[in-house]
Design a protein around this motif. Sequence first.
Motif, short mmCIF file in Angstrom:
data_model
loop_
_atom_site.label_atom_id
_atom_site.label_comp_id
_atom_site.label_asym_id
_atom_site.label_seq_id
_atom_site.Cartn_x
_atom_site.Cartn_y
_atom_site.Cartn_z
N ILE A 321 -57.02 64.37 -25.04
CA ILE A 321 -56.85 62.93 -24.20
C ILE A 321 -55.60 63.52 -23.40
O ILE A 321 -55.51 63.30 -21.57
N LEU A 322 -54.52 64.43 -24.10
CA LEU A 322 -53.74 64.26 -22.94
C LEU A 322 -53.34 65.58 -22.36
O LEU A 322 -53.01 65.49 -21.09
N ARG A 323 -55.24 65.95 -22.61
CA ARG A 323 -55.02 67.64 -21.41
C ARG A 323 -55.74 67.17 -20.35
O ARG A 323 -54.52 67.72 -18.66
N PRO A 324 -56.50 66.42 -19.71
CA PRO A 324 -56.85 65.46 -18.78
C PRO A 324 -55.50 64.64 -18.65
O PRO A 324 -55.51 65.31 -17.25
N VAL A 325 -55.58 64.19 -18.59
CA VAL A 325 -53.95 63.13 -18.21
C VAL A 325 -52.82 64.11 -17.37
O VAL A 325 -52.24 63.64 -16.98
N LEU A 326 -52.12 64.44 -18.80
CA LEU A 326 -51.00 65.16 -17.95
C LEU A 326 -51.38 66.08 -16.93
O LEU A 326 -50.87 66.46 -15.98
N SER A 327 -52.64 66.85 -17.09
CA SER A 327 -52.31 67.83 -15.50
C SER A 327 -53.51 67.11 -14.62
O SER A 327 -52.96 67.27 -13.72
N ALA A 328 -53.27 65.69 -15.00
CA ALA A 328 -53.41 64.79 -13.85
C ALA A 328 -51.76 64.07 -12.91
O ALA A 328 -51.80 64.12 -12.12
N GLU A 329 -50.96 64.37 -14.04
CA GLU A 329 -49.92 63.84 -13.44
C GLU A 329 -48.99 65.19 -13.22
O GLU A 329 -47.92 65.01 -12.10
N TRP A 330 -49.32 66.63 -13.76
CA TRP A 330 -48.82 67.28 -13.09
C TRP A 330 -49.48 67.80 -12.06
O TRP A 330 -48.54 69.47 -11.66
N LEU A 331 -50.38 67.90 -12.00
CA LEU A 331 -51.05 69.37 -10.49
C LEU A 331 -52.03 67.95 -9.67
O LEU A 331 -51.82 66.67 -9.56
N PRO A 332 -51.91 68.63 -7.97
CA PRO A 332 -51.92 67.70 -7.40
C PRO A 332 -53.63 67.25 -7.13
O PRO A 332 -54.39 67.75 -7.99
N ALA A 333 -53.82 66.01 -6.32
CA ALA A 333 -55.03 65.64 -6.23
C ALA A 333 -56.23 66.64 -6.14
O ALA A 333 -57.46 66.61 -6.23
N GLU A 334 -55.71 67.42 -4.71
CA GLU A 334 -56.68 67.86 -4.04
C GLU A 334 -57.65 69.76 -4.94
O GLU A 334 -56.41 70.13 -5.23
N GLY A 335 -58.76 69.13 -5.35
CA GLY A 335 -59.08 70.01 -6.04
C GLY A 335 -59.03 70.07 -7.61
O GLY A 335 -59.23 71.14 -8.52
N PHE A 336 -58.30 69.08 -7.59
CA PHE A 336 -57.87 68.22 -9.25
C PHE A 336 -59.05 68.81 -10.57
O PHE A 336 -58.96 69.18 -11.35
N SER A 337 -60.32 68.59 -10.19
CA SER A 337 -61.38 68.90 -10.95
C SER A 337 -62.01 70.16 -11.15
O SER A 337 -61.84 70.91 -12.83
N ARG A 338 -61.90 71.76 -10.09
CA ARG A 338 -61.57 71.72 -10.66
C ARG A 338 -60.95 73.20 -11.34
O ARG A 338 -60.78 73.92 -12.34
N ARG A 339 -59.60 72.62 -11.17
CA ARG A 339 -58.43 73.26 -11.92
C ARG A 339 -58.70 72.50 -13.32
O ARG A 339 -58.48 73.66 -13.93
N LEU A 340 -58.96 71.66 -13.41
CA LEU A 340 -59.02 71.44 -14.93
C LEU A 340 -59.94 71.78 -15.43
O LEU A 340 -60.07 72.36 -16.46
#
Length: 396
Positions: A321-340
């Motif tokens: 659970i923490l991997r996507p939600v923490l990434s959402a807090e620490w990474l910009p929204a633009e291109g987020f899904s590709r970064r995840l």
Amino acid sequence: MGATAIQSMQPQARRFVARHAVAQLILWSGLYYLLPALLPAMLSSTGWSEIAVSASVTAGFLLWAVLCPFAGNLVDRGDFGVTMRAAGAVGAVLLLVAATTQSWMVACAALLLLGGPMAMTLYDPCFSVMIRRFGPGPVSRRAITSVTLVAGFATLVTFPTVAWMLAAGLSWRWIMVLFAAAVLAAVLILPRETDDVPSPARTIRAPGISVGKRGRTLAIGVAFALIMFGHALLLFQLPAQLVRAGGDATALMLPMVLGPAQIAGRLVWQAVQKVLRLETAAIGLFGLMCLPPLILLLGDGMAIVLIALVVQGAGYGVHTILRPVLSAEWLPAEGFSRRLGVIAMTGLLMMAVAPLIGAWAAASFGFTALLSLVLVADLAGLAVLIVLAIRTGRGG
């Protein structure tokens, strides 16, 4: 339970999350856990090479890993609904091919290609869809927690079901056909693409994090990948080491607690997530993941092993659970899904090499060295995460 988290949402959001949760339960069962559950029966019935079939499954997992960024890019473009359903249908067809062919080469090719549907349908693209729809924050956290709580029962569904069907005299081929039909049912359960369209307000992130995008993505990926690497080392080596040490085949039953422990960990997370800062929870989790190898290094006996496995399973369940939600807090929204997707790819590649490295470490230096390697990997992941949290707190 996951139903409680779902019920706290608006009716349309509840339906959206619930349908994804049920679909994930079926997809994990049919595309992932079915393979290890059926593999012994498949090999004994056909006489196919265990090395060839296992290698095709491993290659499929590697294909899954390298396609994760591509899947994330499709989510970013907003056209993932049709792709996800199409990939699920392809997965069902590949299962049917593997079930009906008499050629081991065709079966191996089908199992390898299953990595594509896995990349397009399983957790990470689903989590990206949740974050895209609800935005980073408590709503998407509840949604992701709900999905993992339901899908976490996949092992408890798949293995007993397969064992019961085999005991009833059903062949592995018919079992695979039935699971292929279940995967097709999951495709129908998935929400329509129009349900995936987010509110524009939800796609706008609050300002405040200035980051080097690639460096931050890679660092998050490495931190979580080290935890996944340590988990895979224990998962693949601990059962065999327990049998060698005690000569008791019942030791193989102990790792079964990992599945229920993951669900228990997610239930605890659901209860405490409202009172903990996300960064604090992440650092605490990574610290918790250092305990199992330490417990195994310092203790002895089956009770100690059971405690270590419960802690390991609970921590790993929350890690998902923490991997996507923490990434959402620490990474910009633009291109987020590709970064995840890149973060997921890093972890899957580390998990893919873990069995080989673990076998080499245990054979060359012994079980103590293997546990030390797990501890070092977990500590390294904790160190990377702490540095990330400090840098994020300072604005990158």
